[in-house]
Design a protein around this motif. Structure first.
Motif, PDB file in Angstrom:
ATOM      1  N   ASN A 402       0.822  -1.210   0.000  1.00  0.00           N
ATOM      2  CA  ASN A 402       0.000   0.000   0.000  1.00  0.00           C
ATOM      3  C   ASN A 402       0.857   1.262   0.000  1.00  0.00           C
ATOM      4  O   ASN A 402       0.535   2.240  -0.686  1.00  0.00           O
ATOM      5  CB  ASN A 402      -0.928   0.004   1.221  1.00  0.00           C
ATOM      6  N   GLU A 423      -7.546  -2.070  -7.044  1.00  0.00           N
ATOM      7  CA  GLU A 423      -8.641  -2.995  -6.741  1.00  0.00           C
ATOM      8  C   GLU A 423      -8.158  -4.176  -5.904  1.00  0.00           C
ATOM      9  O   GLU A 423      -8.828  -4.612  -4.962  1.00  0.00           O
ATOM     10  CB  GLU A 423      -9.273  -3.495  -8.040  1.00  0.00           C
ATOM     11  N   ASP A 426      -7.372  -2.951  -2.352  1.00  0.00           N
ATOM     12  CA  ASP A 426      -8.625  -2.666  -1.647  1.00  0.00           C
ATOM     13  C   ASP A 426      -9.278  -3.966  -1.182  1.00  0.00           C
ATOM     14  O   ASP A 426      -9.764  -4.075  -0.055  1.00  0.00           O
ATOM     15  CB  ASP A 426      -9.568  -1.877  -2.539  1.00  0.00           C
ATOM     16  N   ASN A 430      -9.657  -5.220   2.856  1.00  0.00           N
ATOM     17  CA  ASN A 430     -10.996  -5.339   3.423  1.00  0.00           C
ATOM     18  C   ASN A 430     -11.445  -6.772   3.625  1.00  0.00           C
ATOM     19  O   ASN A 430     -12.558  -7.026   4.063  1.00  0.00           O
ATOM     20  CB  ASN A 430     -12.019  -4.628   2.525  1.00  0.00           C
TER      21      ASN A 430
END
Length: 431
Positions: A402, A423, A426, A430
């Motif tokens: 990240n 994508e 992310d 999560n």
């Protein structure tokens, strides 16, 4: 009241009164009734007294068995005091936390994955009659230190924690019955090393709270070991936690502290601490001081003996030196030199090691993004994360990915590579 009902009542009392979550069962109560376990820990005795409505331990038949002839108290043959009893207690404790271990394997945290000290003491009281001689157990633990230190690079973090747990329990058990000052120091050294490995694995998993806690334990044990180099080594290793979590000034402080404890003499702690200081200073933007620390690390490594150059968690091998050196050169913008250094480092890794090669790839992705190749850099991030085992797609690896991607210019983030990378990150963050 059945044995199971009594066990559940004790469990409830300990939770209601002390917020201590335990899982005593009918088997444990049966061992108390048969005299196989005669002196439970203080909180358990309190709970049994309260539940059964008695005023003293004597009324329940609890008493301490002492032996004047052996550092490890013996029990009478036939009373069930075999090694199997100790193992069953430890196994019960670990089984009760299996769901927490599974959370670690899947990226969660397990604040009580390792038994609490009172559980360790419970286990030793049940282990008094085990067959291994004290000296043999101590020798075995020292060999286990070497084994675990060598396995850190190839074993998944959660698996490493599970493998080291029984030995950490045993070391804590033995410390209570240490025969002399020398044994106390040796056992503290063993505990310091085990705790440092556990701390590192929690750091890799991204559980910084546990990592800091276990490094604090490692430092305390190292300070009681009387081994100056170990005290320096634990502090040098602990610098990696703030280093990988955005607290570079703390990393510099710990690295310098390690070097001072070792009096700047060429040894594993000084070589590692100097290299980590260089990396932290590079991230702070102090490239001049980073290069000074890098040169100090190189000089120290050149002077190391064979033991300190070992391929071990407690060694500073050529592979480890090249890994960090390439990282420092990436951070100070020497991208070609960094790529060359990491190319040399990769030749020294076995195929079973996945963590360091992944970090080197992410460093290369950073170099590509910083040199106006966001498409190639983003694609390399995707390839690197996708090739990692599921157990590694978290913690410091995901955090670093990240951070590298964050360097991608906003104007370039609509390109196919950066969009795919965003994508993936992310989704992983999560999950």
């Amino acid at each position: 009241m059945s044995r199971q009902e009594l066990a559940e009542a004790v469990n409830n009392y300990l939770w209601d009164k002390h917020r201590r979550r335990v899982a005593l069962d009918d088997t444990y109560v049966g061992k108390l009734e048969r005299g196989r376990h005669r002196w439970p820990q203080a909180l358990y005795r309190e709970a049994f007294r309260a539940v059964l409505g008695v005023a003293s331990d004597k009324e329940l038949g609890f008493y301490i068995v002492r032996s004047s002839s052996s550092p490890l108290p013996n029990r009478t043959p036939g009373n069930g005091s075999s090694a199997g009893l100790a193992l069953s207690l430890v196994s019960s404790e670990l089984s009760a936390r299996r769901d927490q271990e599974n959370r670690v394997s899947s990226g969660g945290t397990a604040p009580y994955l390792l038994p609490e000290p009172d559980k360790m003491l419970q286990a030793i009281e049940a282990a008094n009659g085990e067959g291994l001689l004290y000296a043999d157990r101590l020798s075995r633990l020292q060999e286990k230190v070497r084994e675990h230190a060598a396995n850190v690079a190839t074993m998944a973090p959660a698996d490493m924690i599970r493998h080291i747990t029984p030995d950490l329990i045993d070391a804590n058990m033995m410390l209570r019955y240490a025969r002399n000052v020398d044994d106390v120091q040796v056992l503290n050294g063993v505990i310091a090393r085990f705790s440092a490995v556990v701390a590192d694995e929690f750091s890799v998993l991204g559980d910084t709270k546990q990592a800091y806690s276990w490094y604090a334990t490692a430092m305390a044990a190292a300070d009681q070991s009387g081994a100056t180099q170990l005290q320096a080594a634990v502090r040098a290793l602990s610098a990696m936690v703030p280093l990988y979590n955005g607290r570079q000034a703390d990393a510099v402080r710990l690295a310098q502290q390690a070097q001072q404890i070792a009096n700047m003499k060429p040894c594993f702690p000084v070589a590692l601490a100097s290299m980590l200081e260089a990396l932290a200073r590079a991230r702070l933007g102090d490239h001049c001081e980073a290069r000074v620390a890098l040169h100090r690390a190189q000089d120290s490594h050149d002077a190391l003996n064979e033991t300190d150059r070992a391929e071990s968690f407690f060694g500073f091998s050529l592979r480890r030196r090249l890994f960090y050196e390439g990282r420092v050169r990436t951070m100070v913008g020497e991208y070609d030199a960094a790529q060359k250094t990491h190319r040399q480092a990769r030749q020294l890794y076995s195929p079973q090691v996945v963590g360091d090669p992944a970090i080197m790839s992410l460093d290369r992705a950073m170099a590509l993004i910083e040199t106006n190749e966001p498409e190639a850099g983003s694609q390399l991030i995707v390839e690197t994360l996708s090739s990692l085992p599921v157990s590694h797609r978290q913690g410091i690896f995901l955090s670093l990915a990240n951070r590298v991607f964050a360097a991608t210019p906003i104007a370039a983030r609509n390109l196919p590579g950066p969009r795919e990378c965003a994508e993936l990150l992310d989704g992983m963050s999560n999950s």
